[in-house]
Design a protein around this motif. Structure first.
Motif, mmCIF file in Angstrom:
data_model
loop_
_atom_site.group_PDB
_atom_site.id
_atom_site.type_symbol
_atom_site.label_atom_id
_atom_site.label_comp_id
_atom_site.label_asym_id
_atom_site.label_seq_id
_atom_site.Cartn_x
_atom_site.Cartn_y
_atom_site.Cartn_z
ATOM 1 N N GLY A 1 0.822 -1.197 0.000
ATOM 2 C CA GLY A 1 0.000 0.000 0.000
ATOM 3 C C GLY A 1 0.863 1.256 0.000
ATOM 4 O O GLY A 1 2.094 1.194 -0.045
ATOM 5 N N PRO A 2 0.222 2.460 0.040
ATOM 6 C CA PRO A 2 0.967 3.724 -0.013
ATOM 7 C C PRO A 2 1.998 3.835 1.103
ATOM 8 O O PRO A 2 1.742 3.477 2.252
ATOM 9 C CB PRO A 2 -0.136 4.784 0.140
ATOM 10 C CG PRO A 2 -1.384 4.102 -0.323
ATOM 11 C CD PRO A 2 -1.240 2.671 0.068
ATOM 12 N N LEU A 3 3.189 4.354 0.740
ATOM 13 C CA LEU A 3 4.289 4.489 1.707
ATOM 14 C C LEU A 3 5.002 5.811 1.499
ATOM 15 O O LEU A 3 5.052 6.336 0.380
ATOM 16 C CB LEU A 3 5.306 3.343 1.543
ATOM 17 C CG LEU A 3 4.854 1.923 1.904
ATOM 18 C CD1 LEU A 3 5.931 0.925 1.507
ATOM 19 C CD2 LEU A 3 4.554 1.816 3.395
ATOM 20 N N ALA A 4 5.575 6.341 2.577
ATOM 21 C CA ALA A 4 6.483 7.475 2.470
ATOM 22 C C ALA A 4 7.839 6.975 1.976
ATOM 23 O O ALA A 4 8.085 5.768 1.889
ATOM 24 C CB ALA A 4 6.610 8.178 3.820
ATOM 25 N N VAL A 5 8.715 7.909 1.640
ATOM 26 C CA VAL A 5 9.984 7.522 1.013
ATOM 27 C C VAL A 5 10.845 6.680 1.952
ATOM 28 O O VAL A 5 11.444 5.686 1.527
ATOM 29 C CB VAL A 5 10.747 8.789 0.560
ATOM 30 C CG1 VAL A 5 12.151 8.417 0.087
ATOM 31 C CG2 VAL A 5 10.006 9.474 -0.559
ATOM 32 N N HIS A 6 10.913 7.049 3.226
ATOM 33 C CA HIS A 6 11.811 6.340 4.147
ATOM 34 C C HIS A 6 11.445 4.856 4.286
ATOM 35 O O HIS A 6 12.307 3.984 4.058
ATOM 36 C CB HIS A 6 11.810 7.030 5.510
ATOM 37 C CG HIS A 6 12.696 6.373 6.515
ATOM 38 N ND1 HIS A 6 14.072 6.387 6.405
ATOM 39 C CD2 HIS A 6 12.407 5.662 7.637
ATOM 40 C CE1 HIS A 6 14.588 5.716 7.424
ATOM 41 N NE2 HIS A 6 13.610 5.266 8.185
ATOM 42 N N PRO A 7 10.197 4.505 4.640
ATOM 43 C CA PRO A 7 9.873 3.071 4.721
ATOM 44 C C PRO A 7 9.919 2.384 3.361
ATOM 45 O O PRO A 7 10.207 1.192 3.281
ATOM 46 C CB PRO A 7 8.461 3.062 5.322
ATOM 47 C CG PRO A 7 7.903 4.409 5.044
ATOM 48 C CD PRO A 7 9.064 5.344 5.076
ATOM 49 N N LEU A 8 9.642 3.132 2.288
ATOM 50 C CA LEU A 8 9.710 2.534 0.955
ATOM 51 C C LEU A 8 11.139 2.152 0.616
ATOM 52 O O LEU A 8 11.391 1.058 0.096
ATOM 53 C CB LEU A 8 9.157 3.525 -0.070
ATOM 54 C CG LEU A 8 9.184 3.082 -1.539
ATOM 55 C CD1 LEU A 8 8.436 1.775 -1.742
ATOM 56 C CD2 LEU A 8 8.584 4.175 -2.423
ATOM 57 N N LEU A 9 12.088 3.031 0.932
ATOM 58 C CA LEU A 9 13.491 2.722 0.666
ATOM 59 C C LEU A 9 13.950 1.524 1.483
ATOM 60 O O LEU A 9 14.680 0.661 0.998
ATOM 61 C CB LEU A 9 14.353 3.947 0.976
ATOM 62 C CG LEU A 9 15.862 3.785 0.758
ATOM 63 C CD1 LEU A 9 16.166 3.456 -0.689
ATOM 64 C CD2 LEU A 9 16.597 5.054 1.172
ATOM 65 N N LYS A 10 13.521 1.431 2.740
ATOM 66 C CA LYS A 10 13.904 0.303 3.585
ATOM 67 C C LYS A 10 13.333 -1.008 3.066
ATOM 68 O O LYS A 10 13.935 -2.074 3.238
ATOM 69 C CB LYS A 10 13.425 0.544 5.013
ATOM 70 C CG LYS A 10 14.154 1.662 5.739
ATOM 71 C CD LYS A 10 13.660 1.812 7.173
ATOM 72 C CE LYS A 10 13.956 0.556 7.981
ATOM 73 N NZ LYS A 10 13.551 0.716 9.392
#
Length: 376
Positions: free
Chosen positions: A198-207
């Motif tokens: 689902g939708p994520l901000a950049v920080h958790p998406l990068l992790k």
């Protein structure tokens, strides 16, 4: 001219009077004081009356209600406390807004700093490549593309020098292709992650992205940082490349169904394709190719084109007319990008089968995640 004592005495007399039966208590005002004194300008009375109000702690709304003195005092204190609390809350809200603006500014400064570092690294790489080309003696153009004036002592450009220039050019093209291929893999990994979580901000998406992908970025000279990833994803969302950005969170755009279908538009096939846009058209085209391969099995590029709808094939002229050779190139590119196609035999292509029809965009890992299936 009235004196302060006259104004204060008149105000005290008005304040001390009881309300008339069935009426309300008279208010101490500039007009009532002048009427009581019988003379003086309104400006002089207003100035002196202001001092009296402050010293006497006069609150006409509370006093005219004819409440007990203790209750009047308590209401006055409560009113002051409420006013002070309101001021504190307003100040706190303004400070919070300021802190948020400051945080955004720092974040933008960090992005600009990382972008500047990246530009410096790229400029350094360009300088090294330019130096290599200059040492080979085969290039007389600066980085800006302006030709340099030939000198009298210029060395002749022979076959060996020309070969060096050709090798250096191929090396530059190889680096550019590696960077583009790497970003395509990052883009597909991002979409697969967003579909799964689902939708994520950049920080958790990068992790959430694979560690191997980040290591590969270091190898090809494109470190996968938050700032760089956010910059590319914002570009994708603005260019309509399948992503949305809402409240600092990235998500995948849902398929638009019949609105993106070629048959739902007016005009010739070429006009319909142009109205859809290049990306939306090729998504639909490859989806039709996938459906055909699911139905017919492995086919060559010529058989695929003959099996597709004629209007769909003619519509490719709006962008780049499809040929068997171009179709093979596109399918091999999609296989390299992780789409559900596979090349088998002698220039034969087949579809990787999932649970249902392919949407034209999802990678194989999302469309056909079951173990044991063919992976493109």
């Amino acid at each position: 001219m009235v004196t302060r004592k006259e104004v204060c005495d008149a105000a005290d007399r008005i304040r001390a009077r009881d309300a008339s039966p069935g009426g309300v208590k008279e208010r101490v005002s500039v007009r009532s004081v002048r009427k009581e004194v019988g003379r003086g300008s309104f400006g002089d009375i207003a100035r002196e009356l202001g001092h009296w109000r402050k010293d006497a702690n006069y609150h006409p709304v509370i006093e005219r209600a004819d409440l007990p003195e203790a209750l009047q005092s308590r209401l006055t204190t409560l009113g002051k406390e409420l006013l002070e609390q309101a001021r504190i809350e307003a100040t706190r809200e303004r400070l919070a807004d300021f802190a948020d603006v400051e945080r955004r500014r720092e974040e933008c400064d960090r992005i600009v700093a990382e972008a500047a570092d990246r530009v410096d690294a790229l400029e350094e790489r360009v300088t090294r490549l330019q130096s290599e080309l200059d040492r080979s003696g085969g290039v007389r153009a600066s980085v800006t593309g302006m030709p340099a004036a030939p000198g009298l002592a210029d060395p002749p450009v022979g076959p060996r020098t020309q070969m060096g220039v050709f090798v250096d050019t191929l090396y530059g093209l190889k680096l550019a292709q590696e960077a583009e291929d790497y970003w395509n893999r990052v883009r597909e990994a991002v979409k697969a992650t967003l579909v799964r979580r689902g939708p994520l901000a950049v920080h958790p998406l990068l992790k959430a992205l694979p560690t191997s992908l980040k290591a590969e970025g270091e190898r090809v000279g494109f470190p996968l940082t938050e700032a760089w990833l956010r910059y590319r994803l914002v570009q994708m969302s603005r260019d309509g490349e399948g992503l949305t950005l809402v409240d600092h969170r990235f998500g995948v755009v849902e398929a638009q169904g019949e609105e993106a279908e070629l048959a739902g538009l007016e005009g010739s096939p070429e006009e319909q394709a142009a109205a859809m846009g290049r990306r939306a058209f090729w998504v639909q085209f490859l989806r039709q190719v996938h459906d055909l391969l699911v139905e017919k099995g492995a086919l060559g590029s010529e058989d695929i084109l003959s099996g597709l709808d004629g209007d769909l094939v003619r519509a490719t002229r709006a962008f780049q007319e499809i040929t068997p050779r171009l179709l093979r190139k596109k399918l091999r590119q999609r296989i390299g990008d992780g789409r559900p196609f596979a090349e088998v035999g002698d220039e034969l292509f087949e579809a990787v089968v999932g649970d249902g029809p392919w949407d034209g965009e999802s990678p194989t890992s999302v469309y056909a995640p079951q173990p044991g299936r063919r992976s493109a």
